[in-house]
Design a protein around this motif. Structure first.
Motif, PDB file in Angstrom:
ATOM      1  N   SER A 109       0.762  -1.244   0.134  1.00 56.86           N
ATOM      2  CA  SER A 109       0.072  -0.232   0.106  1.00 56.86           C
ATOM      3  C   SER A 109       0.822   1.340  -0.093  1.00 56.86           C
ATOM      4  O   SER A 109       0.231   2.271  -0.397  1.00 56.86           O
ATOM      5  N   GLY A 110       2.006   1.122   0.246  1.00 52.21           N
ATOM      6  CA  GLY A 110       3.009   2.254   0.234  1.00 52.21           C
ATOM      7  C   GLY A 110       2.859   2.863   1.836  1.00 52.21           C
ATOM      8  O   GLY A 110       2.051   3.075   2.435  1.00 52.21           O
ATOM      9  N   TRP A 111       4.241   3.494   1.829  1.00 53.07           N
ATOM     10  CA  TRP A 111       4.365   4.155   3.493  1.00 53.07           C
ATOM     11  C   TRP A 111       5.353   5.226   3.466  1.00 53.07           C
ATOM     12  O   TRP A 111       5.588   6.248   4.323  1.00 53.07           O
ATOM     13  N   PHE A 112       6.214   5.600   2.399  1.00 55.95           N
ATOM     14  CA  PHE A 112       7.438   6.470   2.560  1.00 55.95           C
ATOM     15  C   PHE A 112       6.982   7.961   1.981  1.00 55.95           C
ATOM     16  O   PHE A 112       6.858   8.123   0.758  1.00 55.95           O
ATOM     17  N   GLU A 113       6.795   8.570   3.029  1.00 59.46           N
ATOM     18  CA  GLU A 113       5.880  10.131   2.675  1.00 59.46           C
ATOM     19  C   GLU A 113       6.934  10.990   1.846  1.00 59.46           C
ATOM     20  O   GLU A 113       6.388  11.579   1.070  1.00 59.46           O
ATOM     21  N   LYS A 114       8.184  10.834   1.901  1.00 61.93           N
ATOM     22  CA  LYS A 114       8.944  11.660   1.039  1.00 61.93           C
ATOM     23  C   LYS A 114       8.623  11.511  -0.611  1.00 61.93           C
ATOM     24  O   LYS A 114       8.689  12.334  -1.462  1.00 61.93           O
ATOM     25  N   ASP A 115       8.548  10.053  -0.709  1.00 63.60           N
ATOM     26  CA  ASP A 115       8.192   9.704  -2.444  1.00 63.60           C
ATOM     27  C   ASP A 115       7.085  10.493  -2.634  1.00 63.60           C
ATOM     28  O   ASP A 115       6.853  11.002  -3.777  1.00 63.60           O
ATOM     29  N   TYR A 116       6.119  10.286  -2.123  1.00 66.89           N
ATOM     30  CA  TYR A 116       4.799  11.020  -2.249  1.00 66.89           C
ATOM     31  C   TYR A 116       4.939  12.351  -2.433  1.00 66.89           C
ATOM     32  O   TYR A 116       4.138  13.156  -3.499  1.00 66.89           O
TER      33      TYR A 116
END
Length: 259
Positions: A109-116
């Motif tokens: 589901s995704g988790w790495f806020e910097k990517d977003y």
């Protein structure tokens, strides 16, 4: 206990290294006899210099599909938020064909806020991202069934994560492989939760391969995890110099266990 053979994966983290080094690492790992070559789906390093060298996941998988010939390949794991589900299905089908049927579709589901933040995706909440994954998985399955040409095989779906209410239910509904992290006690507890979800959705839990991140040496915890039903163990290594010392130990242990 399980009748599945033990398999060993390696996650070659595409950070802090030039691509020539990553290419050589993938070739060496396959020559060592690894079963699965993984990368990861991020846009920035997860440790070390946060602005260090980094490469994109799926274009790399297509290159690995051409470069390698035996090991399966996949992302550990694709972030569901970064690509339209139908597009991801088409990408997976294409890499499946390039690799002659060696792709695993790892997804989470995704988790790495910097990517977003840096790439303009809405981060939202953990629960919302899991809800998005729940919506995406049937769409991926539907698109894979419509594509021409079809995939060369049923592309195994690996779902990563340990959330007991949502993630493990998605594993019970959709996954061929479940990947998690944790000690034996944690894995044992979550396997109990997964079995209950499987019972709720009418799925035989034996259909799901159990995968963990390999920590330390196989002498320390390999046998305990194997006795719980874990058969896929993945070693992580990052740039700039990829160290396969632990990977060699796990491969030797696999060969001993499998006979």
């Amino acid at each position: 206990m399980t009748t599945r053979p033990v398999r060993i994966g390696v996650q070659i983290q595409p950070q802090h290294a030039d691509y020539q080094t990553i290419r050589r690492a993938a070739a060496e790992a396959e020559d060592l006899g690894v079963d699965i070559l993984f990368n990861w789906d991020h846009f920035y390093p997860l440790y070390g210099d946060p602005e260090g060298q980094h490469f994109e996941c799926w274009t790399m998988l297509a290159a690995w599909a051409e470069q390698t010939s035996r090991a399966e390949i996949g992302a550990l794991v694709t972030c569901n938020s970064y690509r339209n589900p139908e597009l991801l299905a088409d990408m997976a089908r294409t890499v499946d064909h390039i690799s002659d049927g060696r792709l695993l579709l790892g997804i989470g589901s995704g988790w790495f806020e910097k990517d977003y933040d840096e790439y303009g995706y809405e981060f939202g909440t953990a629960g919302g991202r899991l809800d998005d994954l729940a919506e995406a998985l049937p769409r991926i399955e539907s698109r894979l069934a419509k594509l021409n040409p079809a995939p060369t095989r049923h592309i195994p779906v690996l779902i990563g994560g340990g959330g007991e209410k949502k993630t493990l239910r998605l594993v019970a509904q959709h996954a061929d492989i479940w990947h998690s992290f944790g000690d034996a006690a944690t894995v044992e507890r979550k396997l109990g939760v997964l079995r209950r979800h499987c019972a709720d959705v009418g799925r035989d839990p034996a259909e799901i391969e159990i995968s963990v991140g390999a920590v330390g040496t196989p002498a320390e915890n390999g046998r305990t995890l194997l006795d719980l039903g874990v058969t896929l163990f993945t070693v992580e290594t990052g740039g700039p110099a990829y160290d396969f010392t632990e990977l060699r130990q796990w491969i030797a242990w696999r060969d001993e266990i499998n006979g």
